[in-house]
Design an enzyme around this catalytic site. Structure first.
Site, PDB file in Angstrom:
ATOM      1  N   ARG A  63       3.853 -41.814  44.290  1.00 23.42           N
ATOM      2  CA  ARG A  63       4.792 -40.876  44.184  1.00 23.42           C
ATOM      3  C   ARG A  63       5.463 -40.707  45.202  1.00 23.42           C
ATOM      4  O   ARG A  63       6.503 -40.075  45.389  1.00 23.42           O
ATOM      5  CB  ARG A  63       3.795 -39.546  43.733  1.00 23.42           C
ATOM      6  N   TYR A 116      27.304 -29.469  33.441  1.00 27.23           N
ATOM      7  CA  TYR A 116      26.497 -30.212  32.355  1.00 27.23           C
ATOM      8  C   TYR A 116      25.620 -29.224  31.768  1.00 27.23           C
ATOM      9  O   TYR A 116      24.913 -28.264  32.694  1.00 27.23           O
ATOM     10  CB  TYR A 116      25.842 -31.389  32.804  1.00 27.23           C
ATOM     11  N   ASP A 188      27.766 -33.301  42.332  1.00 27.85           N
ATOM     12  CA  ASP A 188      27.297 -34.201  41.103  1.00 27.85           C
ATOM     13  C   ASP A 188      28.098 -35.435  40.922  1.00 27.85           C
ATOM     14  O   ASP A 188      29.375 -35.091  40.175  1.00 27.85           O
ATOM     15  CB  ASP A 188      27.000 -33.251  40.008  1.00 27.85           C
ATOM     16  N   LYS A 213      23.404 -42.750  33.649  1.00 30.27           N
ATOM     17  CA  LYS A 213      24.690 -42.992  33.081  1.00 30.27           C
ATOM     18  C   LYS A 213      25.254 -44.255  33.543  1.00 30.27           C
ATOM     19  O   LYS A 213      25.001 -45.314  33.416  1.00 30.27           O
ATOM     20  CB  LYS A 213      25.712 -41.662  33.330  1.00 30.27           C
TER      21      LYS A 213
HETATM   22  C1  4LM Z   1      25.429 -35.819  28.801  1.00 32.18           C
HETATM   23  N1  4LM Z   1      24.303 -35.550  30.784  1.00 32.18           N
HETATM   24  O1  4LM Z   1      26.369 -35.238  29.252  1.00 32.18           O
HETATM   25  P1  4LM Z   1      19.544 -36.733  32.916  1.00 32.18           P
HETATM   26  N2  4LM Z   1      24.565 -34.258  35.818  1.00 32.18           N
HETATM   27  C2  4LM Z   1      25.489 -34.607  34.717  1.00 32.18           C
HETATM   28  C3  4LM Z   1      25.284 -35.164  33.549  1.00 32.18           C
HETATM   29  O2  4LM Z   1      26.251 -35.386  32.639  1.00 32.18           O
HETATM   30  C4  4LM Z   1      23.765 -35.154  33.316  1.00 32.18           C
HETATM   31  C5  4LM Z   1      22.900 -34.783  34.144  1.00 32.18           C
HETATM   32  C6  4LM Z   1      23.321 -34.490  35.242  1.00 32.18           C
HETATM   33  C7  4LM Z   1      24.394 -35.789  29.476  1.00 32.18           C
HETATM   34  C8  4LM Z   1      22.958 -36.029  28.908  1.00 32.18           C
HETATM   35  C9  4LM Z   1      22.671 -35.983  27.532  1.00 32.18           C
HETATM   36  C10 4LM Z   1      26.703 -34.484  35.214  1.00 32.18           C
HETATM   37  C11 4LM Z   1      23.569 -35.471  31.914  1.00 32.18           C
HETATM   38  C12 4LM Z   1      21.376 -34.904  33.712  1.00 32.18           C
HETATM   39  O3  4LM Z   1      19.842 -36.744  31.790  1.00 32.18           O
HETATM   40  O4  4LM Z   1      18.489 -35.825  33.375  1.00 32.18           O
HETATM   41  O5  4LM Z   1      19.414 -38.213  33.372  1.00 32.18           O
HETATM   42  O6  4LM Z   1      20.996 -36.218  33.761  1.00 32.18           O
HETATM   43  O7  4LM Z   1      25.757 -36.230  27.796  1.00 32.18           O
END
Ligand code: 4LM
Length: 402
Positions: A63, A116, A188, A213
Protein backbone atom coordinates in the site's frame (compact mmCIF):
# COMPACT_ATOMS: atom_id res chain seq x y z
CA UNK A 1 16.22 6.78 -18.64
CA UNK A 2 18.56 4.62 -16.55
CA UNK A 3 19.95 2.25 -19.13
CA UNK A 4 22.03 3.99 -21.75
CA UNK A 5 22.84 7.63 -21.24
CA UNK A 6 23.22 10.17 -24.03
CA UNK A 7 23.17 13.95 -24.18
CA UNK A 8 20.11 14.64 -26.34
CA UNK A 9 16.78 13.78 -24.71
CA UNK A 10 14.94 10.75 -25.99
CA UNK A 11 11.64 11.17 -27.85
CA UNK A 12 8.18 10.42 -26.43
CA UNK A 13 7.82 6.89 -27.80
CA UNK A 14 11.31 5.91 -26.60
CA UNK A 15 10.62 7.17 -23.09
CA UNK A 16 7.20 5.49 -23.04
CA UNK A 17 8.97 2.19 -23.76
CA UNK A 18 12.19 2.50 -21.72
CA UNK A 19 12.10 5.19 -19.06
CA UNK A 20 13.16 4.20 -15.57
CA UNK A 21 13.96 0.54 -16.21
CA UNK A 22 17.26 -1.17 -16.92
CA UNK A 23 16.88 -4.88 -17.86
CA UNK A 24 20.38 -5.56 -16.49
CA UNK A 25 19.08 -4.82 -12.98
CA UNK A 26 16.74 -7.84 -13.33
CA UNK A 27 18.68 -10.64 -15.06
CA UNK A 28 18.23 -8.96 -18.47
CA UNK A 29 14.43 -9.35 -18.33
CA UNK A 30 13.04 -7.14 -21.12
CA UNK A 31 9.92 -6.33 -19.09
CA UNK A 32 9.86 -5.13 -15.48
CA UNK A 33 9.13 -8.08 -13.14
CA UNK A 34 5.66 -8.21 -11.57
CA UNK A 35 6.29 -8.14 -7.82
CA UNK A 36 3.31 -9.99 -6.34
CA UNK A 37 4.12 -9.32 -2.72
CA UNK A 38 1.95 -7.52 -0.20
CA UNK A 39 4.81 -7.21 2.30
CA UNK A 40 8.61 -6.96 2.11
CA UNK A 41 11.01 -8.40 4.70
CA UNK A 42 13.31 -6.14 6.72
CA UNK A 43 17.06 -6.76 7.10
CA UNK A 44 16.53 -6.38 10.84
CA UNK A 45 14.17 -4.56 13.20
CA UNK A 46 16.17 -1.31 12.96
CA UNK A 47 15.81 -1.37 9.17
CA UNK A 48 12.05 -1.76 9.54
CA UNK A 49 11.91 1.24 11.86
CA UNK A 50 13.94 3.31 9.40
CA UNK A 51 11.72 2.35 6.46
CA UNK A 52 8.59 3.37 8.37
CA UNK A 53 10.07 6.67 9.53
CA UNK A 54 11.38 7.49 6.05
CA UNK A 55 15.03 7.47 7.19
CA UNK A 56 15.73 4.59 4.78
CA UNK A 57 14.40 4.19 1.26
CA UNK A 58 12.83 0.90 0.22
CA UNK A 59 9.68 -1.16 0.15
CA UNK A 60 7.88 -2.54 3.21
CA UNK A 61 4.15 -2.86 2.34
CA UNK A 62 2.46 -2.71 -1.06
CA UNK A 63 0.00 0.00 0.00
CA UNK A 64 2.98 2.34 0.56
CA UNK A 65 4.90 1.22 -2.53
CA UNK A 66 5.78 -1.68 -4.84
CA UNK A 67 8.76 -1.92 -7.23
CA UNK A 68 6.65 -2.71 -10.34
CA UNK A 69 4.29 0.15 -9.54
CA UNK A 70 7.26 2.51 -9.02
CA UNK A 71 8.52 1.92 -12.57
CA UNK A 72 5.08 2.86 -13.92
CA UNK A 73 4.80 5.91 -11.66
CA UNK A 74 8.19 7.28 -12.73
CA UNK A 75 7.42 6.61 -16.39
CA UNK A 76 4.07 8.42 -16.28
CA UNK A 77 5.65 11.41 -14.50
CA UNK A 78 8.39 11.55 -17.13
CA UNK A 79 5.86 11.51 -19.97
CA UNK A 80 3.82 14.31 -18.37
CA UNK A 81 7.00 16.39 -17.87
CA UNK A 82 6.67 16.29 -14.07
CA UNK A 83 8.78 15.26 -11.09
CA UNK A 84 6.68 12.47 -9.64
CA UNK A 85 3.50 10.43 -9.86
CA UNK A 86 1.33 7.86 -8.16
CA UNK A 87 -0.62 5.10 -9.83
CA UNK A 88 -4.00 4.13 -8.37
CA UNK A 89 -6.60 1.40 -8.75
CA UNK A 90 -9.01 3.62 -10.73
CA UNK A 91 -9.41 7.12 -12.08
CA UNK A 92 -11.85 7.91 -9.25
CA UNK A 93 -9.20 6.68 -6.80
CA UNK A 94 -6.72 9.15 -8.31
CA UNK A 95 -9.13 12.10 -8.23
CA UNK A 96 -10.32 11.49 -4.67
CA UNK A 97 -6.76 10.86 -3.39
CA UNK A 98 -5.92 14.40 -4.53
CA UNK A 99 -9.15 15.82 -3.05
CA UNK A 100 -8.77 14.13 0.36
CA UNK A 101 -5.20 15.41 0.60
CA UNK A 102 -5.75 19.02 -0.37
CA UNK A 103 -9.16 19.90 1.04
CA UNK A 104 -10.23 21.09 4.47
CA UNK A 105 -13.67 21.98 5.72
CA UNK A 106 -14.42 25.57 4.64
CA UNK A 107 -12.48 25.30 1.37
CA UNK A 108 -14.00 25.80 -2.06
CA UNK A 109 -13.52 23.92 -5.34
CA UNK A 110 -14.27 25.72 -8.57
CA UNK A 111 -14.92 23.20 -11.34
CA UNK A 112 -15.77 23.38 -14.99
CA UNK A 113 -19.46 22.73 -15.61
CA UNK A 114 -18.90 19.58 -17.69
CA UNK A 115 -17.25 16.62 -15.98
CA UNK A 116 -17.38 12.82 -16.16
CA UNK A 117 -20.53 11.71 -14.28
CA UNK A 118 -18.89 10.26 -11.13
CA UNK A 119 -16.50 13.22 -10.75
CA UNK A 120 -19.52 15.52 -11.02
CA UNK A 121 -21.33 13.41 -8.43
CA UNK A 122 -18.45 13.64 -5.90
CA UNK A 123 -18.60 17.43 -6.18
CA UNK A 124 -22.35 17.92 -6.51
CA UNK A 125 -23.68 15.25 -4.13
CA UNK A 126 -21.01 14.18 -1.65
CA UNK A 127 -18.18 16.56 -0.86
CA UNK A 128 -20.51 19.18 0.63
CA UNK A 129 -21.03 16.80 3.58
CA UNK A 130 -17.43 17.52 4.58
CA UNK A 131 -17.89 21.29 4.54
CA UNK A 132 -16.38 21.82 1.07
CA UNK A 133 -18.26 24.11 -1.29
CA UNK A 134 -18.28 23.47 -5.06
CA UNK A 135 -18.96 26.17 -7.63
CA UNK A 136 -19.44 25.17 -11.26
CA UNK A 137 -18.50 27.71 -13.92
CA UNK A 138 -17.97 27.77 -17.67
CA UNK A 139 -14.17 27.49 -17.53
CA UNK A 140 -13.87 27.80 -21.30
CA UNK A 141 -14.26 31.50 -20.45
CA UNK A 142 -11.31 32.38 -18.11
CA UNK A 143 -13.10 35.61 -17.09
CA UNK A 144 -15.67 33.46 -15.27
CA UNK A 145 -12.86 32.03 -13.13
CA UNK A 146 -11.39 35.49 -12.52
CA UNK A 147 -14.81 36.58 -11.16
CA UNK A 148 -15.45 33.44 -9.07
CA UNK A 149 -12.05 32.72 -7.51
CA UNK A 150 -11.22 33.91 -3.96
CA UNK A 151 -8.84 33.23 -1.09
CA UNK A 152 -11.05 30.25 -0.11
CA UNK A 153 -10.53 28.52 -3.45
CA UNK A 154 -8.26 25.55 -2.76
CA UNK A 155 -8.76 23.61 -6.03
CA UNK A 156 -9.64 24.62 -9.59
CA UNK A 157 -10.64 21.54 -11.59
CA UNK A 158 -11.36 20.72 -15.22
CA UNK A 159 -11.27 18.13 -17.95
CA UNK A 160 -10.13 19.27 -21.38
CA UNK A 161 -11.57 18.13 -23.72
CA UNK A 162 -14.53 17.61 -21.39
CA UNK A 163 -16.39 14.34 -21.19
CA UNK A 164 -18.81 14.06 -22.99
CA UNK A 165 -19.29 17.27 -25.01
CA UNK A 166 -15.70 18.06 -26.09
CA UNK A 167 -15.61 21.61 -24.63
CA UNK A 168 -12.04 22.84 -24.15
CA UNK A 169 -10.41 24.89 -21.39
CA UNK A 170 -7.39 27.14 -22.02
CA UNK A 171 -4.97 25.55 -19.55
CA UNK A 172 -2.34 28.33 -19.61
CA UNK A 173 -4.92 31.09 -19.06
CA UNK A 174 -6.57 29.27 -16.13
CA UNK A 175 -3.18 28.40 -14.59
CA UNK A 176 -2.21 32.06 -14.53
CA UNK A 177 -5.32 33.02 -12.56
CA UNK A 178 -4.85 30.08 -10.13
CA UNK A 179 -1.28 31.17 -9.35
CA UNK A 180 -2.46 34.61 -8.20
CA UNK A 181 -4.72 32.95 -5.61
CA UNK A 182 -2.46 30.02 -4.65
CA UNK A 183 -5.18 27.56 -5.75
CA UNK A 184 -4.10 24.12 -7.00
CA UNK A 185 -5.12 23.68 -10.64
CA UNK A 186 -5.99 20.04 -11.42
CA UNK A 187 -6.47 18.92 -15.03
CA UNK A 188 -7.98 15.55 -15.90
CA UNK A 189 -5.90 14.60 -18.95
CA UNK A 190 -7.65 11.28 -19.63
CA UNK A 191 -8.96 12.22 -23.09
CA UNK A 192 -5.55 13.37 -24.37
CA UNK A 193 -2.82 11.42 -22.58
CA UNK A 194 0.56 13.17 -22.29
CA UNK A 195 1.25 12.40 -25.94
CA UNK A 196 -1.40 14.90 -27.10
CA UNK A 197 -1.34 17.40 -24.23
CA UNK A 198 0.92 18.11 -21.23
CA UNK A 199 -0.97 20.36 -18.79
CA UNK A 200 1.90 20.71 -16.29
CA UNK A 201 4.11 22.22 -19.00
CA UNK A 202 1.26 24.70 -19.61
CA UNK A 203 1.15 25.72 -15.93
CA UNK A 204 -1.25 23.24 -14.26
CA UNK A 205 -0.22 21.94 -10.82
CA UNK A 206 -1.64 18.43 -10.89
CA UNK A 207 -2.70 16.04 -13.66
CA UNK A 208 -5.09 13.17 -12.99
CA UNK A 209 -5.89 10.26 -15.28
CA UNK A 210 -8.23 7.41 -15.68
CA UNK A 211 -5.53 5.00 -16.88
CA UNK A 212 -8.39 2.59 -17.58
CA UNK A 213 -8.67 4.41 -20.90
CA UNK A 214 -5.89 5.24 -23.40
CA UNK A 215 -2.92 4.64 -21.07
CA UNK A 216 -3.92 1.01 -20.55
CA UNK A 217 -5.50 1.04 -23.99
CA UNK A 218 -6.92 -2.48 -24.17
CA UNK A 219 -10.06 -2.44 -22.02
CA UNK A 220 -8.64 -5.04 -19.65
CA UNK A 221 -8.05 -3.11 -16.42
CA UNK A 222 -9.12 -0.24 -14.16
CA UNK A 223 -6.46 2.23 -13.01
CA UNK A 224 -5.65 5.89 -12.44
CA UNK A 225 -2.74 8.25 -11.87
CA UNK A 226 -1.89 11.55 -10.20
CA UNK A 227 1.13 13.49 -11.48
CA UNK A 228 2.67 16.62 -9.90
CA UNK A 229 5.81 17.94 -8.22
CA UNK A 230 7.53 15.64 -5.73
CA UNK A 231 6.39 17.44 -2.59
CA UNK A 232 2.75 17.31 -3.68
CA UNK A 233 2.98 13.66 -4.72
CA UNK A 234 4.62 12.66 -1.43
CA UNK A 235 1.71 14.27 0.40
CA UNK A 236 -0.98 12.71 -1.82
CA UNK A 237 0.66 9.29 -1.54
CA UNK A 238 0.87 9.33 2.24
CA UNK A 239 -2.44 11.08 3.04
CA UNK A 240 -5.06 10.68 0.27
CA UNK A 241 -3.87 7.39 -1.17
CA UNK A 242 -2.19 5.33 1.53
CA UNK A 243 -4.24 6.46 4.52
CA UNK A 244 -7.55 7.85 3.29
CA UNK A 245 -8.86 6.04 0.20
CA UNK A 246 -6.45 3.09 -0.13
CA UNK A 247 -7.02 2.96 -3.91
CA UNK A 248 -3.85 0.97 -4.54
CA UNK A 249 -3.12 -0.44 -8.00
CA UNK A 250 -2.06 -4.10 -8.28
CA UNK A 251 1.39 -4.83 -9.68
CA UNK A 252 -0.20 -6.89 -12.48
CA UNK A 253 -2.27 -3.90 -13.59
CA UNK A 254 0.81 -1.66 -13.37
CA UNK A 255 2.60 -4.12 -15.68
CA UNK A 256 -0.33 -4.13 -18.13
CA UNK A 257 -0.35 -0.32 -18.30
CA UNK A 258 3.37 -0.36 -19.10
CA UNK A 259 2.61 -2.84 -21.88
CA UNK A 260 -0.04 -0.39 -23.13
CA UNK A 261 2.38 2.55 -22.94
CA UNK A 262 4.72 0.83 -25.42
CA UNK A 263 2.17 1.52 -28.18
CA UNK A 264 0.62 4.72 -26.79
CA UNK A 265 2.06 6.97 -29.46
CA UNK A 266 1.10 4.63 -32.32
CA UNK A 267 -2.39 4.20 -30.93
CA UNK A 268 -3.02 7.91 -30.32
CA UNK A 269 -1.84 8.74 -33.85
CA UNK A 270 -4.27 6.19 -35.27
CA UNK A 271 -7.19 7.15 -32.94
CA UNK A 272 -6.72 10.81 -33.91
CA UNK A 273 -6.42 10.20 -37.66
CA UNK A 274 -9.49 7.96 -37.83
CA UNK A 275 -11.56 10.21 -35.56
CA UNK A 276 -10.86 13.28 -37.71
CA UNK A 277 -11.95 11.44 -40.85
CA UNK A 278 -15.07 10.07 -39.16
CA UNK A 279 -15.97 13.47 -37.68
CA UNK A 280 -15.90 14.97 -41.18
CA UNK A 281 -17.95 12.09 -42.60
CA UNK A 282 -20.56 12.35 -39.84
CA UNK A 283 -20.75 16.14 -40.12
CA UNK A 284 -21.72 15.85 -43.79
CA UNK A 285 -24.44 13.25 -43.22
CA UNK A 286 -28.00 14.61 -43.60
CA UNK A 287 -29.24 12.73 -40.50
CA UNK A 288 -26.66 14.46 -38.28
CA UNK A 289 -27.44 17.78 -36.61
CA UNK A 290 -24.05 18.62 -35.06
CA UNK A 291 -20.69 16.95 -34.48
CA UNK A 292 -18.51 18.01 -31.53
CA UNK A 293 -14.86 17.41 -32.40
CA UNK A 294 -12.10 20.00 -31.91
CA UNK A 295 -10.38 18.94 -35.14
CA UNK A 296 -13.27 20.31 -37.18
CA UNK A 297 -12.70 23.86 -38.40
CA UNK A 298 -16.33 24.53 -37.45
CA UNK A 299 -15.62 23.79 -33.77
CA UNK A 300 -15.49 26.89 -31.54
CA UNK A 301 -12.50 25.21 -29.85
CA UNK A 302 -10.53 24.49 -33.03
CA UNK A 303 -7.97 27.27 -32.57
CA UNK A 304 -7.36 26.52 -28.91
CA UNK A 305 -7.08 22.80 -29.66
CA UNK A 306 -4.55 23.44 -32.42
CA UNK A 307 -2.41 25.38 -29.96
CA UNK A 308 -2.83 23.23 -26.85
CA UNK A 309 -3.04 19.70 -28.24
CA UNK A 310 -0.69 18.08 -30.75
CA UNK A 311 -3.62 16.21 -32.40
CA UNK A 312 -7.35 16.21 -31.72
CA UNK A 313 -7.78 12.79 -30.10
CA UNK A 314 -10.11 9.86 -30.56
CA UNK A 315 -13.35 11.08 -28.95
CA UNK A 316 -16.35 12.42 -30.89
CA UNK A 317 -19.78 13.54 -29.68
CA UNK A 318 -22.74 14.14 -31.95
CA UNK A 319 -26.42 14.97 -31.99
CA UNK A 320 -28.78 13.57 -34.58
CA UNK A 321 -31.64 15.53 -36.12
CA UNK A 322 -34.12 13.05 -34.64
CA UNK A 323 -32.84 13.70 -31.07
CA UNK A 324 -32.58 11.01 -28.43
CA UNK A 325 -34.78 8.49 -30.24
CA UNK A 326 -32.69 8.69 -33.40
CA UNK A 327 -29.56 8.46 -31.25
CA UNK A 328 -30.71 5.24 -29.62
CA UNK A 329 -31.78 3.79 -32.98
CA UNK A 330 -28.36 4.72 -34.41
CA UNK A 331 -26.60 2.90 -31.55
CA UNK A 332 -28.79 -0.17 -32.03
CA UNK A 333 -28.29 -0.20 -35.82
CA UNK A 334 -24.48 -0.34 -35.58
CA UNK A 335 -23.16 -3.80 -36.42
CA UNK A 336 -19.41 -3.49 -35.84
CA UNK A 337 -19.27 -0.74 -33.22
CA UNK A 338 -19.86 -1.98 -29.66
CA UNK A 339 -22.43 -0.26 -27.47
CA UNK A 340 -20.52 0.25 -24.18
CA UNK A 341 -19.22 2.89 -21.80
CA UNK A 342 -15.50 3.56 -21.20
CA UNK A 343 -13.16 4.77 -23.91
CA UNK A 344 -9.67 4.55 -25.34
CA UNK A 345 -9.83 0.90 -26.33
CA UNK A 346 -8.92 -0.80 -29.63
CA UNK A 347 -12.65 -1.41 -30.18
CA UNK A 348 -14.84 1.53 -31.20
CA UNK A 349 -17.44 2.14 -28.48
CA UNK A 350 -20.66 4.12 -28.58
CA UNK A 351 -22.80 5.22 -25.63
CA UNK A 352 -25.55 7.61 -24.55
CA UNK A 353 -24.16 9.91 -21.79
CA UNK A 354 -27.51 11.15 -20.41
CA UNK A 355 -28.63 7.62 -19.47
CA UNK A 356 -25.20 6.04 -18.95
CA UNK A 357 -21.88 7.76 -18.00
CA UNK A 358 -23.59 11.02 -17.04
CA UNK A 359 -26.82 9.66 -15.53
CA UNK A 360 -25.75 11.23 -12.20
CA UNK A 361 -26.78 14.62 -13.64
CA UNK A 362 -30.49 15.24 -13.02
CA UNK A 363 -32.44 15.74 -16.28
CA UNK A 364 -32.81 19.48 -15.56
CA UNK A 365 -29.07 19.81 -14.82
CA UNK A 366 -27.85 18.44 -18.17
CA UNK A 367 -28.59 21.47 -20.35
CA UNK A 368 -27.07 23.80 -17.72
CA UNK A 369 -23.93 21.67 -17.65
CA UNK A 370 -23.59 21.72 -21.41
CA UNK A 371 -25.05 18.56 -22.93
CA UNK A 372 -28.43 17.48 -24.22
CA UNK A 373 -30.37 14.24 -23.80
CA UNK A 374 -29.77 13.52 -27.48
CA UNK A 375 -25.95 13.54 -27.28
CA UNK A 376 -24.21 10.35 -28.43
CA UNK A 377 -20.52 9.71 -27.61
CA UNK A 378 -18.16 7.70 -29.76
CA UNK A 379 -14.74 6.44 -28.66
CA UNK A 380 -13.05 5.81 -31.99
CA UNK A 381 -11.01 2.61 -31.90
CA UNK A 382 -8.23 1.18 -34.01
CA UNK A 383 -10.25 -0.73 -36.61
CA UNK A 384 -9.95 0.04 -40.35
CA UNK A 385 -11.42 3.44 -41.15
CA UNK A 386 -13.40 2.05 -44.10
CA UNK A 387 -15.16 -0.52 -41.92
CA UNK A 388 -16.12 2.08 -39.31
CA UNK A 389 -17.25 4.54 -41.98
CA UNK A 390 -19.44 1.88 -43.61
CA UNK A 391 -20.94 0.78 -40.28
CA UNK A 392 -21.79 4.35 -39.24
CA UNK A 393 -23.09 5.39 -42.69
CA UNK A 394 -25.27 2.28 -42.90
CA UNK A 395 -26.66 2.88 -39.39
CA UNK A 396 -27.45 6.52 -40.21
CA UNK A 397 -29.08 5.60 -43.53
CA UNK A 398 -31.28 3.04 -41.79
CA UNK A 399 -32.64 5.91 -39.64
CA UNK A 400 -33.64 7.96 -42.66
CA UNK A 401 -35.54 4.99 -44.08
CA UNK A 402 -37.12 4.17 -40.72
C1 4LM B 1 -16.59 6.87 -19.27
N1 4LM B 1 -15.04 7.49 -17.57
O1 4LM B 1 -16.63 8.07 -19.57
P1 4LM B 1 -12.29 5.21 -13.63
N2 4LM B 1 -12.00 10.92 -15.59
C2 4LM B 1 -12.56 10.83 -16.81
C3 4LM B 1 -13.32 9.70 -17.14
O2 4LM B 1 -13.86 9.65 -18.36
C4 4LM B 1 -13.49 8.68 -16.19
C5 4LM B 1 -12.89 8.81 -14.94
C6 4LM B 1 -12.14 9.94 -14.67
C7 4LM B 1 -15.90 6.51 -18.02
C8 4LM B 1 -16.14 5.39 -17.28
C9 4LM B 1 -17.29 4.49 -17.45
C10 4LM B 1 -12.40 11.95 -17.79
C11 4LM B 1 -14.31 7.52 -16.51
C12 4LM B 1 -13.01 7.75 -13.88
O3 4LM B 1 -13.47 4.62 -14.31
O4 4LM B 1 -12.46 5.30 -12.15
O5 4LM B 1 -10.98 4.56 -14.03
O6 4LM B 1 -12.12 6.72 -14.18
O7 4LM B 1 -17.08 5.99 -19.98
Amino acid sequence: MQAKKRNTPYGFATRAIHHGYNPQDYHGALNPPIFMSSTFGFKDSGHGTELFSGDAEGYFYHRAGNPTVSVLENRLAELEGAEAGIATSSGMGAITAAFWTLLNSGDEIIADKTLYGCTFSVLQHHIGRFGVKTTFIDMSNPDELARAISGNTRIVYCETPANPNMRLVDIAAIAEICKQYDASFIVDNTYCTPYLQRPIELGADIVVHSATKYLGGHGDLLAGAVIANREMIDQIRSVGLTEMNGAIISSLDAFLIMRGLKTLQLRMDRHSQTALKLAKLLQDHPAVDIVYYPGLVSSPFHQLASRQMSQYGGMIALELKGGIEAGRNFMDALQLVTSAVSLGDAETLVQHPASMTHAKYEPEEREKHGFTDGLIRISVGLEDYDDLATDMSDALSSLKQG
